[in-house]
Design a protein around this motif. Structure first.
Motif, PDB file in Angstrom:
ATOM      1  N   ASP A  20       0.867  -1.173  -0.009  1.00 18.53           N
ATOM      2  CA  ASP A  20       0.104   0.125   0.008  1.00 18.53           C
ATOM      3  C   ASP A  20       1.033   1.295   0.111  1.00 18.53           C
ATOM      4  N   GLU A  21       1.839   1.248   0.864  1.00 12.73           N
ATOM      5  CA  GLU A  21       2.963   2.302   0.737  1.00 12.73           C
ATOM      6  C   GLU A  21       3.555   2.592  -0.768  1.00 12.73           C
ATOM      7  N   ILE A  22       3.950   1.489  -1.238  1.00 12.51           N
ATOM      8  CA  ILE A  22       4.537   1.565  -2.429  1.00 12.51           C
ATOM      9  C   ILE A  22       3.442   2.137  -3.453  1.00 12.51           C
ATOM     10  N   ARG A  23       2.253   1.858  -3.679  1.00 11.97           N
ATOM     11  CA  ARG A  23       1.258   2.490  -4.592  1.00 11.97           C
ATOM     12  C   ARG A  23       1.038   3.793  -4.119  1.00 11.97           C
ATOM     13  N   GLN A  24       0.818   4.082  -2.719  1.00 13.44           N
ATOM     14  CA  GLN A  24       0.875   5.668  -2.508  1.00 13.44           C
ATOM     15  C   GLN A  24       1.882   6.515  -2.823  1.00 13.44           C
ATOM     16  N   ALA A  25       3.046   5.724  -2.856  1.00 12.49           N
ATOM     17  CA  ALA A  25       4.157   6.447  -3.414  1.00 12.49           C
ATOM     18  C   ALA A  25       4.217   6.759  -5.026  1.00 12.49           C
ATOM     19  N   TYR A  26       3.635   5.733  -5.599  1.00 12.41           N
ATOM     20  CA  TYR A  26       3.525   5.721  -6.946  1.00 12.41           C
ATOM     21  C   TYR A  26       2.659   6.811  -7.647  1.00 12.41           C
ATOM     22  N   LYS A  27       1.427   7.016  -6.748  1.00 12.22           N
ATOM     23  CA  LYS A  27       0.657   7.911  -7.066  1.00 12.22           C
ATOM     24  C   LYS A  27       1.293   9.288  -6.970  1.00 12.22           C
ATOM     25  N   LYS A  28       1.906   9.655  -5.933  1.00 15.72           N
ATOM     26  CA  LYS A  28       2.552  10.918  -5.787  1.00 15.72           C
ATOM     27  C   LYS A  28       3.772  11.257  -6.795  1.00 15.72           C
ATOM     28  N   GLU A  29       4.483  10.217  -7.363  1.00 18.54           N
ATOM     29  CA  GLU A  29       5.666  10.225  -8.192  1.00 18.54           C
ATOM     30  C   GLU A  29       5.049  10.298  -9.397  1.00 18.54           C
ATOM     31  N   SER A  30       4.220   9.473  -9.807  1.00 18.21           N
ATOM     32  CA  SER A  30       3.646   9.497 -11.334  1.00 18.21           C
ATOM     33  C   SER A  30       2.930  10.759 -11.585  1.00 18.21           C
ATOM     34  N   LEU A  31       2.294  11.466 -10.728  1.00 20.71           N
ATOM     35  CA  LEU A  31       1.632  12.967 -10.869  1.00 20.71           C
ATOM     36  C   LEU A  31       2.648  13.793 -10.926  1.00 20.71           C
ATOM     37  N   LYS A  32       3.630  13.733 -10.081  1.00 17.13           N
ATOM     38  CA  LYS A  32       5.156  14.659 -10.268  1.00 17.13           C
ATOM     39  C   LYS A  32       5.885  14.668 -11.420  1.00 17.13           C
ATOM     40  N   THR A  33       5.781  13.238 -11.953  1.00 16.85           N
ATOM     41  CA  THR A  33       6.799  13.346 -13.228  1.00 16.85           C
ATOM     42  C   THR A  33       5.841  13.128 -14.645  1.00 16.85           C
ATOM     43  N   HIS A  34       4.790  13.024 -14.506  1.00 17.80           N
ATOM     44  CA  HIS A  34       3.906  12.998 -15.697  1.00 17.80           C
ATOM     45  C   HIS A  34       4.213  14.190 -16.680  1.00 17.80           C
ATOM     46  N   PRO A  35       4.593  13.758 -17.866  1.00 18.36           N
ATOM     47  CA  PRO A  35       5.127  14.585 -19.018  1.00 18.36           C
ATOM     48  C   PRO A  35       4.081  15.738 -19.442  1.00 18.36           C
ATOM     49  N   ASP A  36       2.715  15.292 -19.238  1.00 19.05           N
ATOM     50  CA  ASP A  36       1.521  16.151 -19.692  1.00 19.05           C
ATOM     51  C   ASP A  36       1.673  17.404 -18.778  1.00 19.05           C
ATOM     52  N   ARG A  37       2.194  17.425 -17.609  1.00 17.47           N
ATOM     53  CA  ARG A  37       2.288  18.611 -16.879  1.00 17.47           C
ATOM     54  C   ARG A  37       3.215  19.631 -17.266  1.00 17.47           C
ATOM     55  N   ILE A  38       3.945  19.218 -18.261  1.00 17.51           N
ATOM     56  CA  ILE A  38       4.898  20.485 -18.932  1.00 17.51           C
ATOM     57  C   ILE A  38       4.398  20.943 -20.175  1.00 17.51           C
ATOM     58  N   VAL A  39       4.157  22.299 -20.023  1.00 10.59           N
ATOM     59  CA  VAL A  39       3.371  23.079 -20.957  1.00 10.59           C
ATOM     60  C   VAL A  39       4.472  23.824 -21.743  1.00 10.59           C
ATOM     61  N   ASN A  40       4.302  23.804 -23.135  1.00 10.94           N
ATOM     62  CA  ASN A  40       5.469  24.554 -23.987  1.00 10.94           C
ATOM     63  C   ASN A  40       6.912  23.803 -23.823  1.00 10.94           C
ATOM     64  N   ALA A  41       6.913  22.498 -23.675  1.00  4.59           N
ATOM     65  CA  ALA A  41       8.339  21.998 -23.192  1.00  4.59           C
ATOM     66  C   ALA A  41       9.041  21.655 -24.266  1.00  4.59           C
ATOM     67  N   THR A  42      10.382  21.955 -24.387  1.00  7.10           N
ATOM     68  CA  THR A  42      11.371  21.554 -25.297  1.00  7.10           C
ATOM     69  C   THR A  42      11.296  20.229 -25.865  1.00  7.10           C
ATOM     70  N   PRO A  43      11.599  19.646 -26.751  1.00  3.53           N
ATOM     71  CA  PRO A  43      11.726  18.199 -27.174  1.00  3.53           C
ATOM     72  C   PRO A  43      12.684  17.720 -25.927  1.00  3.53           C
ATOM     73  N   ALA A  44      13.698  18.088 -25.794  1.00  4.71           N
ATOM     74  CA  ALA A  44      14.751  17.501 -24.738  1.00  4.71           C
ATOM     75  C   ALA A  44      14.019  17.470 -23.323  1.00  4.71           C
ATOM     76  N   GLU A  45      13.240  18.551 -22.990  1.00  2.00           N
ATOM     77  CA  GLU A  45      12.623  18.420 -21.669  1.00  2.00           C
ATOM     78  C   GLU A  45      11.556  17.419 -21.717  1.00  2.00           C
ATOM     79  N   LYS A  46      10.927  17.173 -22.542  1.00  2.00           N
ATOM     80  CA  LYS A  46       9.615  16.283 -22.852  1.00  2.00           C
ATOM     81  C   LYS A  46      10.260  15.022 -23.048  1.00  2.00           C
ATOM     82  N   LYS A  47      11.610  14.756 -23.459  1.00  2.00           N
ATOM     83  CA  LYS A  47      12.094  13.410 -23.499  1.00  2.00           C
ATOM     84  C   LYS A  47      12.620  13.089 -21.977  1.00  2.00           C
ATOM     85  N   ALA A  48      12.948  13.794 -21.527  1.00  2.00           N
ATOM     86  CA  ALA A  48      13.687  13.791 -20.087  1.00  2.00           C
ATOM     87  C   ALA A  48      12.330  13.272 -19.052  1.00  2.00           C
TER      88      ALA A  48
END
Length: 218
Positions: A20-48
């Motif tokens: 359960d702790e792993i699932r909760q951690a995944y919820k947080k990290e996936s939201l923090k790292t989701h590429p769609d959160r970056i608006v007007n990103a450069t190709p390099a930023e989107k790739k990273a």
């Protein structure tokens, strides 16, 4: 020297973390790292961002299943501290080398989403968590079609057979409307059809809610 992905560090959990702790951690990290959160990103930023989002999905796929986690841990303990890294590139190398050890043997909540020698589908994995995060909001929807059907059915029934017709028509319209209410798309499917800026706003709002709640719990 080859590097080994430290999935515990990627998710920010201890080696003794529960499922359960792993699932909760995944919820947080996936939201923090989701590429769609970056608006007007450069190709390099989107790739990273995409690479890190995939690595976080890899970590959840491996650690959320008891069998995969046990096999990963046997490799993890055999590596020295200098070999372990949260670098997303290490995860890509790991799956190209060791993914066959996971093929068809998972029995946990993330047993689907990957095939032998393949990395898990990060978007499909996130869709499951996304549905889970938004389910309380979605389930509060008003059954518009249910009530509209009841009103329309009652009106037609009254015209045809007065009071008895009103009652029968209202019930029939209510049931037909309920069917219409139940045929909506999944939240994740609707989300995937949105524009980039709309996705970014939704993800930012969700992240603020989830990360804010996590911060308040400490």
């Amino acid at each position: 020297m080859s590097t080994f992905p430290d999935y515990y560090k990627l998710l920010g959990v201890s080696k003794t973390a529960t499922t359960d702790e792993i699932r909760q951690a995944y919820k947080k990290e996936s939201l923090k790292t989701h590429p769609d959160r970056i608006v007007n990103a450069t190709p390099a930023e989107k790739k990273a961002a995409t690479e890190r989002f995939q690595a976080v999905a890899d970590a959840y796929y491996v650690l959320s299943d008891p069998t995969r986690r046990r096999e990963y841990d046997s490799l993890y303990t055999s590596r020295g501290p200098q070999e372990k890294t949260p670098d997303p590139n290490a995860s890509a190398n790991f799956f190209s080398t060791f993914a066959n050890m996971f093929g068809g043997r998972g029995t946990g909540p993330s047993a689907t989403g990957a095939t032998p020698a393949d990395r898990p589908d990060a978007d499909n994995m996130f869709a499951d968590v996304f549905e889970d995060l938004l389910r309380p909001e979605v389930e509060r929807h008003l059954p518009w079609w249910t009530w509209l059907g009841a009103v329309c059915g009652a009106g037609l029934g009254f015209i045809i057979a007065n009071i008895p017709g009103l009652m029968v028509g209202a019930y029939a319209g209510n049931r037909l409307g309920a069917i219409r209410d139940a045929k909506g798309k999944s939240v994740a499917a609707v989300f995937s059809d949105l524009g980039g800026s709309q996705k970014a706003e939704i993800l930012k709002a969700l992240a603020a809610k989830v990360l804010g709640a996590a911060a308040n719990s400490f």
